[in-house]
Design an enzyme around this catalytic site. Sequence first.
Site, mmCIF file in Angstrom:
data_model
loop_
_atom_site.group_PDB
_atom_site.id
_atom_site.type_symbol
_atom_site.label_atom_id
_atom_site.label_comp_id
_atom_site.label_asym_id
_atom_site.label_seq_id
_atom_site.Cartn_x
_atom_site.Cartn_y
_atom_site.Cartn_z
ATOM 1 N N CYS A 1 12.338 8.496 -0.810
ATOM 2 C CA CYS A 1 11.072 8.058 -1.386
ATOM 3 C C CYS A 1 11.224 7.876 -2.894
ATOM 4 C CB CYS A 1 9.981 9.076 -1.079
ATOM 5 S SG CYS A 1 8.410 8.741 -1.914
ATOM 6 N N HIS B 1 10.483 1.677 1.395
ATOM 7 C CA HIS B 1 11.089 0.964 2.525
ATOM 8 C C HIS B 1 11.159 -0.545 2.281
ATOM 9 C CE1 HIS B 1 9.329 4.676 4.029
ATOM 10 N NE2 HIS B 1 9.933 4.566 5.194
ATOM 11 N N GLU B 2 10.018 -1.116 1.888
ATOM 12 C CA GLU B 2 9.945 -2.560 1.696
ATOM 13 C C GLU B 2 10.936 -3.025 0.630
ATOM 14 O OE1 GLU B 2 5.623 -1.022 2.290
ATOM 15 O OE2 GLU B 2 7.492 -0.329 1.391
ATOM 16 N N ASP C 1 14.131 9.118 3.828
ATOM 17 C CA ASP C 1 13.590 8.115 4.746
ATOM 18 C C ASP C 1 14.740 7.659 5.639
ATOM 19 O OD1 ASP C 1 11.011 8.088 3.573
ATOM 20 O OD2 ASP C 1 11.701 6.710 2.022
ATOM 21 N N ARG D 1 6.340 8.961 9.146
ATOM 22 C CA ARG D 1 5.965 10.089 8.297
ATOM 23 C C ARG D 1 4.454 10.052 8.146
ATOM 24 N NH1 ARG D 1 8.446 10.257 2.532
ATOM 25 N NH2 ARG D 1 10.332 10.810 3.679
ATOM 26 N N ILE E 1 0.854 -1.191 0.000
ATOM 27 C CA ILE E 1 0.000 0.000 0.000
ATOM 28 C C ILE E 1 0.887 1.237 0.000
ATOM 29 C CG2 ILE E 1 -1.799 1.301 1.205
ATOM 30 C CD1 ILE E 1 -2.794 -1.342 0.158
ATOM 31 N N GLU E 2 0.679 2.113 -0.968
ATOM 32 C CA GLU E 2 1.427 3.371 -0.999
ATOM 33 C C GLU E 2 1.080 4.158 0.264
ATOM 34 O OE1 GLU E 2 1.856 7.184 -0.917
ATOM 35 O OE2 GLU E 2 -0.024 6.809 -2.007
ATOM 36 N N SER E 3 2.090 4.675 0.952
ATOM 37 C CA SER E 3 1.905 5.159 2.325
ATOM 38 C C SER E 3 1.029 6.405 2.425
ATOM 39 C CB SER E 3 3.263 5.419 2.974
ATOM 40 O OG SER E 3 3.994 6.395 2.254
#
EC number: 1.7.1.13
Length: 282
Positions: free
Chosen positions: A189, A228-229, A196, A257, A82-84
């Site tokens: 990002c 991140h993932e 990040d 964030r 899922i895009e944050s």
Amino acid sequence: MNTPEQSQLGKSSAYIDQYAPSLLFPLPRAPKREEIGVQGSQMPFFGADLWTAFELSWLNLRGKPQVALVHFTIPCETPNLIESKSFKLYLNSFNNTRLADAAEVQARLRTDLAEALWRGSEQKGSIGVKIIGLDRFDQEMVQELDGLLLDRLDVECTQYQPAPELLHANHEEAPVTETLVSHLLKSNCLVTGQPDWGSVQIRYSGAQIDQEGLLQYLVSFRNHNEFHEQCVERIFMDIWTRCRPLKLSVYARYTRRGGLDINPFRTSHPGALPANVRSARQ
């Protein structure tokens, strides 16, 4: 297929305060996995993405605001992440929504996220959703990742894009079991280029990994643009292929964030997930 550029990242967004699961924006994991040599459903790792939401609020049936923390456990087997920012906007959509109780909130979160995470796949599954109410806030701990600190090493760093050639292991000596930690992980990002910041823990058994090279390798992510993932999976695969350990796990905790932190964990062997306990920087 959704792409990161189509998401709300880096764009001005309207904040919807009535429940809107359509705000969730799933992105396929496959394209980035193909870059690191992971094809199809036969993955060389297990694990999950551990998310914490610090800004969840809704109204009870009398209109009184309720607040809670939420721990999410998203299996790495999901075809999508899922895009944050969409995750944040989705959670904000609960703000002026009247719901009976935390159990109803939990059920909606689990249903909506599972649908988005497995969208486009014949396989379906669930996720972990744990709501922490006000009465349990004092039980939330702060704890640093355990392990030998790589950051103690006085190394020269000159590479700021992922440089797996820095990784080496001594296969001439007896195997070891070590836990190594660094707080110098930084990436950007994928879409906006915003920094990040993270801490990373590497547990392994096998030929001893050169610690200076490992630290320089982790620092080499500093100007790299990736979610991140994706960064954690790249770290896992680079160590797995370059150093050839018998067992390996990589766990990163990134600073929050938009009221969310993301903490991916990948391991070569199935087992218990780490506790989702925040660090001081989170």
